[in-house]
Design a protein around this motif. Structure first.
Motif, PDB file in Angstrom:
ATOM      1  N   VAL A  96      -9.584  21.519 -11.921  1.00 54.78           N
ATOM      2  CA  VAL A  96      -8.231  22.006 -12.202  1.00 54.78           C
ATOM      3  C   VAL A  96      -7.847  23.122 -11.238  1.00 54.78           C
ATOM      4  CG1 VAL A  96      -6.829  23.229 -13.920  1.00 54.78           C
ATOM      5  CG2 VAL A  96      -8.214  21.282 -14.608  1.00 54.78           C
ATOM      6  N   THR A  97      -8.772  24.028 -10.975  1.00 55.53           N
ATOM      7  CA  THR A  97      -8.510  25.125 -10.040  1.00 55.53           C
ATOM      8  C   THR A  97      -8.208  24.590  -8.649  1.00 55.53           C
ATOM      9  OG1 THR A  97      -9.938  26.602 -11.299  1.00 55.53           O
ATOM     10  CG2 THR A  97      -9.494  27.214  -9.019  1.00 55.53           C
ATOM     11  N   LEU A  98      -8.965  23.601  -8.193  1.00 52.28           N
ATOM     12  CA  LEU A  98      -8.747  23.020  -6.877  1.00 52.28           C
ATOM     13  C   LEU A  98      -7.367  22.374  -6.774  1.00 52.28           C
ATOM     14  CD1 LEU A  98     -10.004  22.331  -4.105  1.00 52.28           C
ATOM     15  CD2 LEU A  98     -10.839  20.230  -5.147  1.00 52.28           C
ATOM     16  N   LEU A 105      -0.465  25.984  -2.609  1.00 49.32           N
ATOM     17  CA  LEU A 105      -0.414  26.117  -1.151  1.00 49.32           C
ATOM     18  C   LEU A 105       0.679  25.241  -0.572  1.00 49.32           C
ATOM     19  CD1 LEU A 105      -1.534  27.155   1.542  1.00 49.32           C
ATOM     20  CD2 LEU A 105      -3.142  25.246   1.483  1.00 49.32           C
ATOM     21  N   ARG A 106       0.758  24.015  -1.028  1.00 55.40           N
ATOM     22  CA  ARG A 106       1.797  23.104  -0.539  1.00 55.40           C
ATOM     23  C   ARG A 106       3.188  23.653  -0.838  1.00 55.40           C
ATOM     24  NH1 ARG A 106       0.729  17.373  -0.336  1.00 55.40           N
ATOM     25  NH2 ARG A 106       2.321  16.729   1.099  1.00 55.40           N
ATOM     26  N   PRO A 115       5.375  23.603   8.689  1.00 58.61           N
ATOM     27  CA  PRO A 115       5.189  22.155   8.538  1.00 58.61           C
ATOM     28  C   PRO A 115       3.913  21.829   7.756  1.00 58.61           C
ATOM     29  CG  PRO A 115       4.623  22.838  10.757  1.00 58.61           C
ATOM     30  CD  PRO A 115       5.198  24.045  10.061  1.00 58.61           C
ATOM     31  N   LEU A 116       3.992  20.744   7.018  1.00 56.70           N
ATOM     32  CA  LEU A 116       2.825  20.224   6.302  1.00 56.70           C
ATOM     33  C   LEU A 116       2.233  19.113   7.147  1.00 56.70           C
ATOM     34  CD1 LEU A 116       4.299  19.880   2.707  1.00 56.70           C
ATOM     35  CD2 LEU A 116       2.763  21.630   3.532  1.00 56.70           C
TER      36      LEU A 116
END
Length: 125
Positions: A96-98, A105-106, A115-116
């Motif tokens: 869940v943390t990940l 972050l996204r 940019p992604l």
């Protein structure tokens, strides 16, 4: 830095007070951090004192885990007996943390206009 630590403690105290007063099923420090997060979003910036205080705490974050590890080791017999729920909670919490960290972050990259991309720079490869 003293102002930042004072703000952190005041928000924790406010969270403790609200949880006690409203009989909420949340830890007081969590409520305090939610109030702090809301205030920071409303304000739109992090005060320099809070930035310094939180940076110092984050640099020594591992020290905050020592009491938790000591508590687990005091009840090692119970952990050994009930290892499956303990393992499932550890793996589930990490997963869940990940996921939440990646989504945050996204969101922050999109908000900042960066940019992604999945491209790895030549130097990092």
């Amino acid at each position: 830095m003293i102002q930042g630590l004072t703000l952190l403690f005041l928000m924790q105290l406010l969270g403790e007070g609200l949880v006690f007063w409203l009989h909420l099923p949340l830890p007081g420090p969590l409520m305090g951090m939610l109030i702090l997060a809301g205030w920071l979003v409303w304000r739109g910036a992090v005060p320099e004192g809070l930035r310094q205080a939180s940076g110092g705490l984050l640099q020594h974050l591992m020290l905050l885990f020592i009491p938790a590890v000591a508590g687990v080791m005091m009840h090692f017999g119970r952990v050994a007996h009930e290892w499956l729920p303990f393992l499932a909670a550890g793996i589930g919490g990490a997963a869940v943390t990940l996921v939440v960290t990646a989504l945050t972050l996204r969101w922050m990259l999109r908000r900042s206009g960066q940019p992604l991309t999945d491209d790895v720079p030549e130097e990092a490869a």
